[in-house]
Design a protein around this motif. Structure first.
Motif, short mmCIF file in Angstrom:
data_model
loop_
_atom_site.label_atom_id
_atom_site.label_comp_id
_atom_site.label_asym_id
_atom_site.label_seq_id
_atom_site.Cartn_x
_atom_site.Cartn_y
_atom_site.Cartn_z
N UNK A 34 -7.93 -5.96 -1.24
CA UNK A 34 -7.19 -5.92 0.01
C UNK A 34 -7.05 -7.32 0.59
N UNK A 35 -5.82 -7.68 0.86
CA UNK A 35 -5.52 -8.88 1.63
C UNK A 35 -4.29 -8.58 2.48
N UNK A 36 -3.87 -9.53 3.30
CA UNK A 36 -2.83 -9.26 4.29
C UNK A 36 -1.54 -8.69 3.70
N UNK A 37 -1.11 -9.17 2.55
CA UNK A 37 0.18 -8.77 1.99
C UNK A 37 0.07 -7.95 0.71
N UNK A 38 -1.11 -7.40 0.45
CA UNK A 38 -1.27 -6.58 -0.76
C UNK A 38 -2.57 -5.79 -0.68
N UNK A 39 -2.47 -4.50 -0.97
CA UNK A 39 -3.64 -3.64 -1.08
C UNK A 39 -3.49 -2.85 -2.37
N UNK A 40 -4.56 -2.83 -3.18
CA UNK A 40 -4.53 -2.12 -4.46
C UNK A 40 -5.61 -1.04 -4.43
N UNK A 41 -5.20 0.18 -4.83
CA UNK A 41 -6.16 1.28 -4.97
C UNK A 41 -6.16 1.76 -6.41
N UNK A 42 -7.28 2.37 -6.81
CA UNK A 42 -7.39 2.94 -8.14
C UNK A 42 -8.67 3.73 -8.27
N UNK A 43 -8.80 4.43 -9.37
CA UNK A 43 -10.02 5.20 -9.62
C UNK A 43 -11.21 4.25 -9.74
N UNK A 44 -11.00 3.12 -10.40
CA UNK A 44 -11.97 2.03 -10.48
C UNK A 44 -11.23 0.82 -11.05
N UNK A 45 -11.90 -0.32 -11.11
CA UNK A 45 -11.24 -1.55 -11.55
C UNK A 45 -10.78 -1.50 -13.01
#
Length: 142
Positions: free
Chosen positions: A52-63
């Motif tokens: 997570x940063x100001x211009x991007x958030x990434x979600x997933x089951x795990x890395x």
């Protein structure tokens, strides 16, 4: 030459025969409130916020998961039905209960012209992106 690595597969199909084909990495979703929309989808899918940063958030089951969802900022307002949407398999449990759980997280029901006889339910996330909750599936083509 990449073009040379494709062969005609008949009936208008082509397949890659040399090297490795590209794989899906992220599904990118435009969002006004990246953290809120990412948290909604993480709760729906039982995933985690991975980055997570100001211009991007990434979600997933795990890395190490094979695919994730990346939320990127957009200023324009969504005006028409999505050309791409997610289809969710509710699993073997109660489909109705899963729809109610997702609604309680902030989704809403959406009418895009359904007849009522469909085997799926159309919902929208808090920013209006449509998605479907299907009947339980056994395979990708079930």
């Amino acid at each position: 030459d990449r073009e040379a690595s494709w062969r005609h597969g008949g009936h208008g199909r082509a397949w890659h025969t040399d090297g490795v084909a590209a794989s899906l990495h992220h599904i990118v979703v435009d969002a006004h409130d990246l953290p809120a929309l990412a948290r909604f989808w993480a709760r729906v899918l039982d995933w985690r916020i991975l980055f997570e940063r100001e211009r991007e958030v990434v979600i997933g089951a795990d890395e190490a998961a094979s695919v994730g969802i990346c939320f990127m900022p957009v200023t324009e307002v969504k005006a028409v039905k999505n050309r791409l949407h997610l289809d969710l398999d509710p699993g073997p449990d109660d489909r109705h209960a899963e729809i109610e759980r997702i609604l309680a997280l902030g989704a809403r029901r959406v009418d895009i012209g359904q007849t009522g006889a469909e085997s799926w339910t159309v919902l929208a996330d808090p920013e209006g992106n449509e998605f479907c909750v299907l009947r339980p599936k056994k395979s990708l083509i079930d």
